[in-house]
Motif scaffolding. Sequence first.
Motif, short mmCIF file in Angstrom:
data_model
loop_
_atom_site.label_atom_id
_atom_site.label_comp_id
_atom_site.label_asym_id
_atom_site.label_seq_id
_atom_site.Cartn_x
_atom_site.Cartn_y
_atom_site.Cartn_z
N ILE A 75 -5.54 54.94 -14.48
CA ILE A 75 -6.65 54.01 -14.39
C ILE A 75 -7.83 54.69 -13.72
O ILE A 75 -7.67 55.39 -12.72
CB ILE A 75 -6.26 52.70 -13.66
CG1 ILE A 75 -7.43 51.70 -13.69
CG2 ILE A 75 -5.78 52.95 -12.24
CD1 ILE A 75 -7.03 50.28 -13.27
N THR A 98 -6.66 53.17 -18.62
CA THR A 98 -7.36 51.92 -18.34
C THR A 98 -8.69 52.26 -17.70
O THR A 98 -8.76 53.07 -16.78
CB THR A 98 -6.54 51.03 -17.39
OG1 THR A 98 -5.28 50.73 -18.00
CG2 THR A 98 -7.27 49.72 -17.11
N GLU A 123 -7.32 50.62 -22.41
CA GLU A 123 -7.53 49.22 -22.04
C GLU A 123 -8.80 49.13 -21.21
O GLU A 123 -9.10 50.02 -20.41
CB GLU A 123 -6.35 48.69 -21.23
CG GLU A 123 -6.52 47.23 -20.80
CD GLU A 123 -5.34 46.68 -20.01
OE1 GLU A 123 -5.41 45.52 -19.58
OE2 GLU A 123 -4.36 47.42 -19.81
N ILE A 125 -11.11 46.82 -18.50
CA ILE A 125 -11.10 45.72 -17.54
C ILE A 125 -12.51 45.53 -16.99
O ILE A 125 -13.07 46.46 -16.39
CB ILE A 125 -10.14 45.97 -16.36
CG1 ILE A 125 -8.70 46.11 -16.85
CG2 ILE A 125 -10.24 44.82 -15.35
CD1 ILE A 125 -7.71 46.44 -15.73
N TYR A 132 -7.85 43.00 -9.29
CA TYR A 132 -6.81 43.48 -10.21
C TYR A 132 -5.69 44.22 -9.49
O TYR A 132 -4.57 44.29 -10.00
CB TYR A 132 -7.45 44.33 -11.33
CG TYR A 132 -8.05 43.44 -12.39
CD1 TYR A 132 -7.32 43.08 -13.51
CD2 TYR A 132 -9.34 42.93 -12.24
CE1 TYR A 132 -7.87 42.23 -14.48
CE2 TYR A 132 -9.89 42.09 -13.19
CZ TYR A 132 -9.15 41.74 -14.31
OH TYR A 132 -9.68 40.89 -15.24
N LYS A 137 0.54 42.57 -13.22
CA LYS A 137 0.51 43.45 -14.39
C LYS A 137 -0.01 44.84 -14.04
O LYS A 137 0.37 45.84 -14.68
CB LYS A 137 -0.38 42.84 -15.48
CG LYS A 137 -0.50 43.70 -16.74
CD LYS A 137 -1.42 43.08 -17.77
CE LYS A 137 -1.60 44.01 -18.97
NZ LYS A 137 -2.54 43.45 -19.97
N TYR A 138 -0.84 44.94 -13.03
CA TYR A 138 -1.52 46.19 -12.71
C TYR A 138 -1.05 46.83 -11.40
O TYR A 138 -1.02 48.05 -11.27
CB TYR A 138 -3.04 45.98 -12.66
CG TYR A 138 -3.59 45.46 -13.96
CD1 TYR A 138 -3.83 46.32 -15.03
CD2 TYR A 138 -3.84 44.10 -14.14
CE1 TYR A 138 -4.31 45.84 -16.24
CE2 TYR A 138 -4.33 43.61 -15.35
CZ TYR A 138 -4.56 44.49 -16.39
OH TYR A 138 -5.03 44.01 -17.60
N ARG A 139 -0.69 46.02 -10.45
CA ARG A 139 -0.28 46.53 -9.15
C ARG A 139 0.99 47.39 -9.27
O ARG A 139 1.97 46.99 -9.90
CB ARG A 139 -0.03 45.37 -8.19
CG ARG A 139 0.32 45.79 -6.76
CD ARG A 139 0.61 44.58 -5.90
NE ARG A 139 0.93 44.96 -4.52
CZ ARG A 139 0.04 45.11 -3.55
NH1 ARG A 139 -1.24 44.88 -3.79
NH2 ARG A 139 0.41 45.48 -2.34
N SER A 141 1.55 49.99 -11.02
CA SER A 141 1.85 50.26 -12.43
C SER A 141 1.42 51.63 -12.93
O SER A 141 1.78 52.01 -14.04
CB SER A 141 1.18 49.20 -13.32
OG SER A 141 1.65 47.92 -13.02
N TYR A 142 0.66 52.37 -12.14
CA TYR A 142 0.03 53.59 -12.66
C TYR A 142 0.58 54.87 -12.03
O TYR A 142 0.85 54.92 -10.84
CB TYR A 142 -1.49 53.52 -12.45
CG TYR A 142 -2.14 52.47 -13.32
CD1 TYR A 142 -2.59 52.77 -14.59
CD2 TYR A 142 -2.26 51.15 -12.87
CE1 TYR A 142 -3.16 51.80 -15.40
CE2 TYR A 142 -2.83 50.17 -13.67
CZ TYR A 142 -3.28 50.50 -14.93
OH TYR A 142 -3.84 49.53 -15.74
N PHE A 163 -2.73 50.24 -6.88
CA PHE A 163 -2.44 50.37 -8.32
C PHE A 163 -1.31 51.36 -8.61
O PHE A 163 -0.73 51.35 -9.69
CB PHE A 163 -3.69 50.85 -9.07
CG PHE A 163 -4.73 49.80 -9.30
CD1 PHE A 163 -4.63 48.89 -10.34
CD2 PHE A 163 -5.83 49.73 -8.47
CE1 PHE A 163 -5.60 47.93 -10.56
CE2 PHE A 163 -6.82 48.77 -8.66
CZ PHE A 163 -6.71 47.86 -9.70
#
Length: 240
Positions: A75, A98, A123, A125, A132, A137-139, A141-142, A163
């Motif tokens: 991201i 993202t 994606e 945002i 976010y 969905k994002y926390r 996740s990367y 993130f």
Amino acid sequence: MKIKELLAAGTKELGLELTSKQIDAFMNYLDILQEWNQKMNLTAIDDSEEIVIKHFLDSLSSVSVMDLAGDEKMIDLGTGAGFPGIPLKIFYPKLDLTLLDSTKKKITFLKNLVRELNLKGIEFIHGRAEDYGQKSKYRGSYDVVIARAVAPLNILSEYAIPFLKPTGSFLAQKGAKVKEEVIEATRAIEVLGAEIYDVVSIDLPYSDAKRNLVIIDKVRETPLEYPRKAGTPNKEPISN
């Protein structure tokens, strides 16, 4: 030196090599950026050579010290006109990218740019990182969070680290005052569940500008209270 040659030679100085298809993608990016920049303020830099050096090569400079497989989930926070995320996506087509920005017109530009360049796996945002970073969905996740010229490191760390997966890395592109920023951010980084892995100095081709990449590794879960609500990290940074 022609613009294409400048880009190709600059990437070679960084220890990288672009294919002719990738160079063409960057040239299209340049044209689209300059066209849109006449209608809206996407970047203060509008000269072709300056864009290649200060945006394209600067974005790619991090690749020379990043140990990436090229298919990570990444991201880009505060991406603006797509830097550094889009240049990294052009270089690593398999990145799961993202792009986050709080300015709607910039997201509109990016959607058009990605369509024109026929890039897949991106994606968009439109929103604040603080909001976010609390969404399930994002926390956490990367694999990689990257940011350039967004905020001082103590503030930026609160935007970015939530993130990351527990084994992920935050890559912050910084200028000449990196040492002071690192010192001021030490406690924030620790509180957020991470530690500084390295600070790497990078020579930006065809420029006297000082560039540094701060590499921060997440080592444990970020406490649930972080990031705090939008605006708070900027007004009340986690201090030493």
